[in-house]
Design an enzyme around this catalytic site. Sequence first.
Site, PDB file in Angstrom:
ATOM      1  CB  ILE A 467      -1.032   0.016   1.143  1.00 12.04           C
ATOM      2  CG1 ILE A 467      -0.376  -0.108   2.517  1.00 12.04           C
ATOM      3  CG2 ILE A 467      -2.051  -1.079   0.953  1.00 12.04           C
ATOM      4  CD1 ILE A 467      -1.362   0.145   3.676  1.00 12.04           C
ATOM      5  N   GLY A 468       2.119   1.080  -0.329  1.00 13.43           N
ATOM      6  CA  GLY A 468       3.010   2.238  -0.410  1.00 13.43           C
ATOM      7  C   GLY A 468       4.060   2.214   0.677  1.00 13.43           C
ATOM      8  CB  THR A 469       4.115   0.273   3.708  1.00 18.22           C
ATOM      9  OG1 THR A 469       3.639  -0.934   3.088  1.00 18.22           O
ATOM     10  CG2 THR A 469       2.923   1.053   4.191  1.00 18.22           C
ATOM     11  CB  ILE A 664      14.841  -3.198  11.624  1.00 23.80           C
ATOM     12  CG1 ILE A 664      14.318  -2.546  12.916  1.00 23.80           C
ATOM     13  CG2 ILE A 664      14.778  -2.203  10.467  1.00 23.80           C
ATOM     14  CD1 ILE A 664      12.843  -2.212  12.930  1.00 23.80           C
ATOM     15  CG  ASN A 666      14.736  -1.549   3.795  1.00 26.62           C
ATOM     16  OD1 ASN A 666      15.226  -0.493   4.174  1.00 26.62           O
ATOM     17  ND2 ASN A 666      14.690  -1.880   2.515  1.00 26.62           N
ATOM     18  CE  LYS A 668      17.625   4.355   1.832  1.00 28.88           C
ATOM     19  NZ  LYS A 668      18.159   4.411   0.447  1.00 28.88           N
ATOM     20  CB  THR A 669      11.078   0.516   4.037  1.00 29.72           C
ATOM     21  OG1 THR A 669      11.564  -0.680   4.613  1.00 29.72           O
ATOM     22  CG2 THR A 669      11.479   0.588   2.578  1.00 29.72           C
ATOM     23  N   GLY A 737       4.935  -5.912  12.783  1.00 29.38           N
ATOM     24  CA  GLY A 737       4.555  -4.855  11.843  1.00 29.38           C
ATOM     25  C   GLY A 737       4.790  -3.466  12.407  1.00 29.38           C
ATOM     26  CD  GLU A 740      -2.482  -0.020  11.755  1.00 25.67           C
ATOM     27  OE1 GLU A 740      -3.609   0.379  11.995  1.00 25.67           O
ATOM     28  OE2 GLU A 740      -2.216  -1.210  11.505  1.00 25.67           O
TER      29      GLU A 740
END
Length: 773
Positions: A467-469, A664, A666, A668-669, A737, A740
Amino acid sequence: MNETVGKPVDRVDGKLKVTGGATYSAEFNIKNMVHGVAVLSTIAKGRIKNINTGIAEKSPGVIEILTYKNSMQLHSPSGSDPGGGKFAEKDLLPLQNDRIFYNGQIIAVVIAETFEQAEHASHLVKVDYQVEEPVFDLLKNIGKAYKPASGLGGAETQVSRGNAAEAMKTASVKIEQTYTTPVYHHNAMEPHATIALWQGETVLFYDATQSVAGVKSLMASMLGVPKEKVRVISYYIGGGFGSKGFTWSNTVLTAMAAKLADRPVKLVISRQQAFTTVGRRSETIQKIALGADQTGKLSAIQHHNTVESSFVDEFVETAGVATPMLYSSQNVDVSHSLVRLNKVTPCPMRAPGEAPGTYGLEVAMDELAYQSKIDPVQLRLINYAEEDEDKHKKFSSKNLRECYQKGAALIGWDKRNPQPASMKEGKMLVGYGMATATYPANRSASSAKAILFADGHAEIRCATQDIGTGTYTIMTQTAADALGLPIEKVKVKLGDSDFPKGANSGGSQVTASVGPAIRAASLGVVSKLVKFAVADAKSPLHGQKEADITAQNERVFLTSKPAQGEAYTDILKRQNLQQLQAQAATKVSTRQQTEANPAAGGSPEKEIEDESKTNIAVQEDEKLDRKPFSFHSFGVHFVKVLVDPDLGMVHIDKAVAVMDVGTIMNEKTAKNQIMGGMVFGIGMALMEETQYDPNRGRPVTRDLANYLVPVNADMPEFVVEFINKPDTIISPIGARGIGEIGITGITAAINNAIYHATGKRVRELPVTPDKLL
Ligand code: MOS
């Protein structure tokens, strides 16, 4: 072996996105396609007495006008998971009758050759209404509140232990306050958009959704067609934040319009229309009482929430959801009450429940800290929950103390003079505030397929979506490491409901759900390669034990003697295989031990399950008993604000987040995700607010000129750090995750910093300058 996981790998789809090569749902050019534009009601309650489409029909280019009079009959939605693709308004199937439940409800779709023609004609549809008396205001209608039995997916909405009311009476320090948050709108950059294309009984959707699998089930049930005849594609999504997690009427209306026009139809919800057609976050009124003894130990926590739903479905913004778990206390009482209003149904919006709920609770904790004369960080350490006292379970992993320590050091908490309005830089008042962040770590059933091709590249397929994440990117890393391939040789394909069913992009669950399935499918391919090699007399590994073999750098070799081995491509060549594939389904769920993974029709889920029985990675993952554990992520926000004493303007100077979210994937993301949440929180704390016309119940702030979101000029210096300790219980990849948790706590940290700067406590969000002067 992790070669790429954890590294700040650039987005694999980054170049496509910045060059326009990433095709979003509204961007497919389909032959013969026509355009739909929605017409919205202008009253909030009543009936359509007459809908006159005559003038609009004669307007140039108009093909058909879909209304309740010529609409196909829809069936009740069923068959989708509660968390993804749920039809948002179960008692308002679109265009099935003349009833109006809120202002801005879709009452017609004009279909024309061009978008401009449809848009023009949409203003020519004339409607006479029979108006009834609506209700709009939460506070004024609080007397009509009722207690919902449960929230989304059966979430508990009334929780208590001990006797909080009694304990409050004898508490030596107490605070009792009301905190409010207004209606917020998601405002994803990409609009809600659908293209529907019928070919006989088969229907193809390009749809902006957080759940291709959910939309597939839903559309099959609502349109009354077999699941295997519905395909949903969503390759790229420009943000969802929950509004694309539920499915709104626009998606099914596009298919209905396409059926009526007998042409492919594109229907895009405009920015203004999105304020009444695709959800919102409920307003919250939170009454919070905290009682503590002389040492700061919480003896009682009460968190009573009043939130809104609509007349066409029941959605509960569970603002108290984290309260029974976040701090240690013997006496806790959490409740939620609902008031039905004539407004579009609220829905999940980034950290539904936790985002407004941690605002109330964490500001209340700050108030208690001042009243007890205990440092706010110290107060949280005094009440540290060693286990989940609500579920009576150990946490799968919790390193929140380290977050507090690290965050305090990064903001320079020791320089803070605790006295409110005591610190200055020039004429600006300086304030430091902090708050705890938390969000559950969800995992649900997912499956995936991995294919290794004769040329040595691999492909992964899974019906989840990015979704762009950064899902494409971290799943490429996950697969590459498991396959022993460089990331350039791995192509991850998502966003197609024909692929093996993956998790919904909601509830921050994709990484922990889909990651293990992709890893297991990839390891399945490796295992097949190894089996070929040891069985083949021509292989240098012939007769070796499988356990002694490593797969890395596109080769299988003896772990003890790396020179002895061979390339994957050599094995495929000798076996005369164009491709070698493996599929894996992992049924682990953090809600139960395992859950069924209801087949997305068309994908051979049964076959995947059978294959998974011999997949060692799946078997090892599934055998771990997760029942004794509670799965949550934690973190902390520390912020430094500057407040202009003359103008009441708040500038956030520095924002530090330290997050304990497992491995983690990545760097960066991951940082990007947390920063995105913090930006969301800055908007929520300082500027965002949907205001309604009190007489008509229509949003008046229905564009980005009036509904203010933070821009670059509002940004502080961000510092985002991770504890980065794997959660070995949730999954073999160790990640929880992070979509949020970034928004939780940040609004309270800002609010607490403003109080520290000014000595003024504003309990109603957003904290606009007028409230500070
Ligand atoms: Mo999220 S609000 O579960 O998309």
